[in-house]
Design a protein around this motif. Structure first.
Motif: not given
Length: 64
Positions: A26-50
């Protein structure tokens, strides 16, 4: 959208495909980690981030 000094926003995202993990910065230097348990979760987050980030999206190197 009017961004002020108090607003915090996503500035960068690193995608680790083999681990199905996203590292969000983030712009204030914070870091978050998102671990996806399934391929479906990963693809959903990836689509959103893109859709939100374009140039700020990076991919971690794959160790062989």
């Amino acid at each position: 959208m009017d961004l002020t000094d108090k607003d915090v926003y996503l500035t960068r995202c690193v995608v680790d495909v083999p681990r199905r993990t996203f590292y969000l910065y983030s712009s204030d230097g914070d870091e978050k980690v998102v671990d996806c348990e399934t391929v479906e979760q990963f693809m959903s987050v990836h689509t959103f981030v893109r859709s939100v980030l374009d140039e700020e999206l990076a991919y971690a190197e794959i160790d062989i």
